[in-house]
Design an enzyme around this catalytic site. Structure first.
Site, short mmCIF file in Angstrom:
data_model
loop_
_atom_site.label_atom_id
_atom_site.label_comp_id
_atom_site.label_asym_id
_atom_site.label_seq_id
_atom_site.Cartn_x
_atom_site.Cartn_y
_atom_site.Cartn_z
N GLU A 299 1.11 3.80 1.88
CA GLU A 299 1.62 4.20 3.27
C GLU A 299 2.61 3.42 3.74
O GLU A 299 3.75 3.75 4.37
CB GLU A 299 0.48 4.56 4.27
CG GLU A 299 -0.78 5.07 3.84
CD GLU A 299 -1.93 4.45 3.37
OE1 GLU A 299 -1.59 3.59 2.18
OE2 GLU A 299 -3.14 4.32 3.57
N CYS B 47 -6.27 1.96 5.57
CA CYS B 47 -6.98 0.84 5.88
C CYS B 47 -6.53 0.46 7.53
O CYS B 47 -5.60 1.04 7.97
CB CYS B 47 -6.60 -0.21 5.06
SG CYS B 47 -4.91 -0.78 5.21
N CYS C 48 -2.53 -0.06 7.51
CA CYS C 48 -1.74 1.16 7.34
C CYS C 48 -1.90 2.03 8.56
O CYS C 48 -1.03 2.81 9.03
CB CYS C 48 -2.00 1.99 5.96
SG CYS C 48 -1.64 0.99 4.52
N HIS D 107 1.00 -1.15 -0.14
CA HIS D 107 0.07 -0.12 0.07
C HIS D 107 0.72 1.30 -0.21
O HIS D 107 1.67 1.27 0.39
CB HIS D 107 -1.06 0.09 1.36
CG HIS D 107 -1.99 -0.96 1.04
ND1 HIS D 107 -3.14 -0.88 2.10
CD2 HIS D 107 -2.16 -1.97 0.50
CE1 HIS D 107 -3.93 -1.87 1.78
NE2 HIS D 107 -3.50 -2.44 0.73
ZN ZN Z 1 -3.35 0.35 3.68
#
Ligand code: ZN
Length: 166
Positions: free
Chosen positions: A60, A88, A91, A58
């Site tokens: 992040e 999410c 993260c 992801h």
């Molecule tokens: Zn994430």
């Protein structure tokens, strides 16, 4: 037309949007992120989950990894993370774990976000670290990019289906 000056947060969010565009170019869900320390961008990241075939790729997480490398420390105290979409659970967890001081979010994610939508992992008093959160920075630009992407994806799938049936 009146010229409007961007705030510092908006300037960095624009940089996060540039990262999101890189994801878009790969037909990945366009989510981008930058990490700022002492007035400088020290790390950038964008979603590459499909490209890398990796759940943890992801925006992040990619940016946090780079920021730690740059500062030579897993602790990212004093850093601000700019994210085009509410993080999410993974993260948001990494943001807390890395002790990032502040998180600036573009658009919220009512179905999966963990900075106030489904959960608010960033501001839980039960944890040993809380993150200052700012929401809705360049919200319209951030959500337009996502909705545009999903519209294009649906149209692409429709075209492919039509080709299969013809
Ligand atoms: Zn994430």
């Amino acid at each position: 037309m009146r010229k409007q000056e961007l705030t510092e947060d908006e300037v960095y969010m624009k940089e996060a949007l540039r990262q999101a565009r890189k994801a878009y170019a790969l037909m990945e869900v366009p989510i981008g992120c930058v990490i700022v320390y002492e007035g400088k961008i020290i790390a950038r990241g964008y979603n590459r989950r499909n490209t890398d075939k990796n759940t943890t790729s992801h925006a992040e997480i990619n940016a946090i990894r780079r920021a730690s490398k740059k500062l030579g420390d897993w602790r990212l105290e004093g850093c601000t993370i700019y994210i085009t979409l509410e993080p999410c659970q993974m993260c948001a967890g990494a943001i807390v774990q890395s002790r990032i001081t502040r998180a600036v979010i573009g658009s919220m994610n009512p179905k999966a976000g963990c900075a106030g939508s489904v959960l608010n992992l960033l501001e839980m008093q039960e944890f040993n670290h809380q993150v200052e959160v700012e929401r809705g920075v360049l919200q319209e630009e951030c959500s337009t990019m996502l909705s545009g992407f999903f519209r294009e994806l649906r149209e692409k799938k429709k075209r492919e289906k039509e080709q299969e049936n013809s």
